[in-house]
Design a protein around this motif. Structure first.
Motif, mmCIF file in Angstrom:
data_model
loop_
_atom_site.group_PDB
_atom_site.id
_atom_site.type_symbol
_atom_site.label_atom_id
_atom_site.label_comp_id
_atom_site.label_asym_id
_atom_site.label_seq_id
_atom_site.Cartn_x
_atom_site.Cartn_y
_atom_site.Cartn_z
ATOM 1 N N PHE A 26 -44.388 -29.421 -33.260
ATOM 2 C CA PHE A 26 -43.849 -30.635 -33.871
ATOM 3 C C PHE A 26 -42.325 -30.646 -33.779
ATOM 4 O O PHE A 26 -41.710 -31.649 -33.414
ATOM 5 N N SER A 27 -41.721 -29.521 -34.132
ATOM 6 C CA SER A 27 -40.267 -29.425 -34.113
ATOM 7 C C SER A 27 -39.705 -29.654 -32.717
ATOM 8 O O SER A 27 -38.752 -30.418 -32.528
ATOM 9 N N TYR A 30 -40.161 -33.393 -31.701
ATOM 10 C CA TYR A 30 -39.186 -34.275 -32.346
ATOM 11 C C TYR A 30 -37.807 -34.110 -31.723
ATOM 12 O O TYR A 30 -37.088 -35.095 -31.506
ATOM 13 N N PHE A 34 -35.555 -37.058 -29.682
ATOM 14 C CA PHE A 34 -34.363 -37.571 -30.350
ATOM 15 C C PHE A 34 -33.341 -38.227 -29.413
ATOM 16 O O PHE A 34 -32.867 -39.332 -29.707
ATOM 17 N N PHE A 69 -32.546 -36.784 -38.764
ATOM 18 C CA PHE A 69 -33.818 -37.052 -38.095
ATOM 19 C C PHE A 69 -34.835 -35.943 -38.385
ATOM 20 O O PHE A 69 -35.975 -36.213 -38.775
ATOM 21 N N LEU A 70 -34.419 -34.686 -38.224
ATOM 22 C CA LEU A 70 -35.340 -33.575 -38.478
ATOM 23 C C LEU A 70 -35.632 -33.412 -39.968
ATOM 24 O O LEU A 70 -36.733 -33.003 -40.344
ATOM 25 N N GLU A 73 -38.401 -36.256 -40.336
ATOM 26 C CA GLU A 73 -39.610 -36.133 -39.519
ATOM 27 C C GLU A 73 -40.287 -34.767 -39.646
ATOM 28 O O GLU A 73 -41.519 -34.674 -39.659
ATOM 29 N N LEU A 74 -39.490 -33.717 -39.731
ATOM 30 C CA LEU A 74 -40.073 -32.377 -39.784
ATOM 31 C C LEU A 74 -40.176 -31.861 -41.212
ATOM 32 O O LEU A 74 -41.252 -31.486 -41.679
ATOM 33 N N THR A 140 -36.743 -24.343 -33.815
ATOM 34 C CA THR A 140 -35.874 -25.490 -34.086
ATOM 35 C C THR A 140 -34.449 -25.210 -33.621
ATOM 36 O O THR A 140 -33.790 -26.081 -33.036
#
Length: 262
Positions: A26-27, A30, A34, A69-70, A73-74, A140
């Motif tokens: 997922f990380s 995303y 971006f 953003f992270l 979303e994360l 990440t």
């Protein structure tokens, strides 16, 4: 010493590795999306069009930065909601699963106190949670540098360190239901419903005159957006979560010491 905790931790290694891989994917996904999102969309205008309660619930700020953003979303979604729910669900089976299956009779025949049994069951979650945090933090860190939008190392470490009290508080809620219920499925459903209900409570009441009621929600004391975007670390909030976790574990031990498991 800690044989029960070590045994339980070993049984959870595969699950922790699977979660680490899934959340790391997922990380990375995303992070990969971006640059194209910032180039094709006006993210700030998109945020302004959303309902205020949604913006508050997911901490939508500075969405046009990799940190914002992270954070949304994360960390707000995958960490606060999904991982919190998973740990509550997982912890809800720590005692109730053994009671329902009859294994608890065997465990109680060992020279181990009930209080220690509950504590070690809870401690069996610790290695898996630490593993997930280390792996996802590393992925990440690498992913954001690979796309040319490096996230601050100190803030990244801080968001994972400060997530630990929150995650263990969610697990402690699951543990409490695990000693209260004799059926594993009942404890799991109750734990998940409670954690999600607390998230909704905090989200819906934050900007109202009843915001004080959200003080019981662990989500109030862990804000990934504040950490990653503002560089603000709520150490006092983390201390509250640690105290709440210890209180729930101690309460679970006290209740289980007096409980009839036959």
């Amino acid at each position: 010493m800690f044989e029960i905790a070590a045994y339980g931790a070993r049984k959870r290694v595969k699950g922790a590795l699977a979660l680490s891989v899934g959340l790391s994917a997922f990380s990375a996904m995303y992070a990969a999306f971006f640059p194209s999102l910032t180039g094709n969309l006006d993210l700030e205008e998109y945020i302004e069009a959303l309902p205020p309660v949604f913006v508050e619930a997911f901490g939508l700020r500075a969405f046009n930065t990799i940190e914002g953003f992270l954070a949304t979303e994360l960390y707000q979604f995958a960490w606060v909601i999904l991982l919190g729910l998973y740990l509550a669900y997982s912890a809800a089976s720590l005692v109730s699963g053994d009671v329902e299956s009859g294994r608890m009779d065997v465990l109680l025949s060992l020279p181990v106190s009930r209080a220690r049994l509950v504590a070690e069951r809870f401690l069996s979650l610790v290695p898996g949670v630490l593993l997930i945090n280390v792996v996802v933090a590393a992925v990440t860190w690498v992913a954001t540098r690979a796309i040319g939008y490096p996230i601050g190392t100190v803030d990244l470490v801080a968001v994972h360190l400060l997530s630990l009290p929150y995650l263990f508080a969610c697990a402690a809620i699951g543990l409490a239901f695990s000693v209260l219920a004799d059926r594993e499925s009942v404890a799991q459903r109750a734990a998940m419903a409670t954690v999600f209900g607390l998230f909704l409570l905090e989200s819906l009441l934050t900007s109202t005159d009843y915001a004080w009621a959200g003080a019981v929600a662990p989500m109030r004391y862990f804000d990934p957006t504040a950490i990653l975007v503002d560089g603000t670390y709520d150490v006092a909030g983390a201390a509250i979560l640690v105290a709440a976790t210890l209180l729930l574990v101690a309460g679970s031990q006290l209740y289980f010491r007096r409980k009839d498991v036959n």
